[in-house]
Design an enzyme around this catalytic site. Structure first.
Site, PDB file in Angstrom:
ATOM      1  N   ARG A  97      40.055  47.051  45.195  1.00 47.55           N
ATOM      2  CA  ARG A  97      39.055  46.332  44.389  1.00 47.55           C
ATOM      3  C   ARG A  97      38.524  47.208  43.259  1.00 47.55           C
ATOM      4  O   ARG A  97      38.237  46.717  42.179  1.00 47.55           O
ATOM      5  CB  ARG A  97      37.899  45.816  45.248  1.00 47.55           C
ATOM      6  CG  ARG A  97      38.284  44.685  46.157  1.00 47.55           C
ATOM      7  CD  ARG A  97      38.767  43.453  45.355  1.00 47.55           C
ATOM      8  NE  ARG A  97      39.277  42.460  46.259  1.00 47.55           N
ATOM      9  CZ  ARG A  97      40.527  42.019  46.262  1.00 47.55           C
ATOM     10  NH1 ARG A  97      41.401  42.475  45.414  1.00 47.55           N
ATOM     11  NH2 ARG A  97      40.913  41.106  47.107  1.00 47.55           N
ATOM     12  N   GLU A 101      41.214  47.068  40.741  1.00 47.78           N
ATOM     13  CA  GLU A 101      41.144  45.761  40.084  1.00 47.78           C
ATOM     14  C   GLU A 101      39.980  45.714  39.095  1.00 47.78           C
ATOM     15  O   GLU A 101      40.142  45.267  37.948  1.00 47.78           O
ATOM     16  CB  GLU A 101      40.969  44.682  41.147  1.00 47.78           C
ATOM     17  CG  GLU A 101      40.856  43.278  40.594  1.00 47.78           C
ATOM     18  CD  GLU A 101      40.621  42.255  41.685  1.00 47.78           C
ATOM     19  OE1 GLU A 101      41.214  41.165  41.574  1.00 47.78           O
ATOM     20  OE2 GLU A 101      39.848  42.533  42.631  1.00 47.78           O
ATOM     21  N   SER A 157      33.724  62.778  31.861  1.00 43.97           N
ATOM     22  CA  SER A 157      34.303  63.776  32.750  1.00 43.97           C
ATOM     23  C   SER A 157      34.332  63.271  34.183  1.00 43.97           C
ATOM     24  O   SER A 157      33.381  62.651  34.655  1.00 43.97           O
ATOM     25  CB  SER A 157      33.495  65.069  32.683  1.00 43.97           C
ATOM     26  OG  SER A 157      33.981  65.993  33.631  1.00 43.97           O
TER      27      SER A 157
END
Length: 158
Positions: free
Chosen positions: A91, A94, A117
């Protein structure tokens, strides 16, 4: 030939030992004086511990000397999978696939040409109660690193 314990194998051992000993990640982090999210990442193989921290973790979780040594190794970072199949990790993949370009654009608009960073970095995970189901709040807090281009031999970088 003796088999060497890998960071991935040790991560599985640590996850089991933590449950067996009834310890929370927060308690382990407190015991070694580090942030909870950093501690979890470290114990799952993504950061090295100091000798002192490794010894404390070993005592808490009843780990052997080889585990203490492995905890101190500088790791090869990343999950090692192109796209993780674990639903929680997937997820995040995604979400970054969908929102990554927007995040990049917003960073560039706000800060200029550069990146966030992941080395000078903090992570926080919180729970927020919501009547329609509790919410997960994940905060990535990374230092902005601007790209600096040197245009000629005589031009020094700031």
């Amino acid at each position: 030939m003796t088999r060497t314990l890998t960071k991935a194998q040790l991560a599985d051992i640590i996850r089991l030992a933590r449950v067996k000993h009834g310890l929370s990640w927060a308690k382990i982090a407190e015991s070694i004086g580090t942030d909870r999210a950093w501690t979890v990442a470290a114990l799952l193989g993504q950061h090295p511990l100091s000798a002192e921290q490794a010894a404390i973790v070993a005592e808490l979780l009843e780990l052997d000397d080889e585990a203490v040594a492995v905890l101190q190794l500088v790791p090869y970072r990343g999950s090692g999978e192109a796209v993780a199949s674990d639903p929680t990790i997937y997820r995040f993949h995604e979400a970054l696939s969908v929102y990554g370009p927007a995040i990049k654009e917003l960073i560039h608009e706000e800060f200029g040409d550069g990146i966030m960073s992941a080395i000078n970095f903090q992570l926080d995970v919180q729970r927020r109660p919501d009547p329609e189901g509790d919410r997960v709040i994940v905060t990535f807090d990374g230092k902005f690193l601007d790209y600096r281009w040197k245009h000629s031999e005589r031009e020094a970088l700031p």
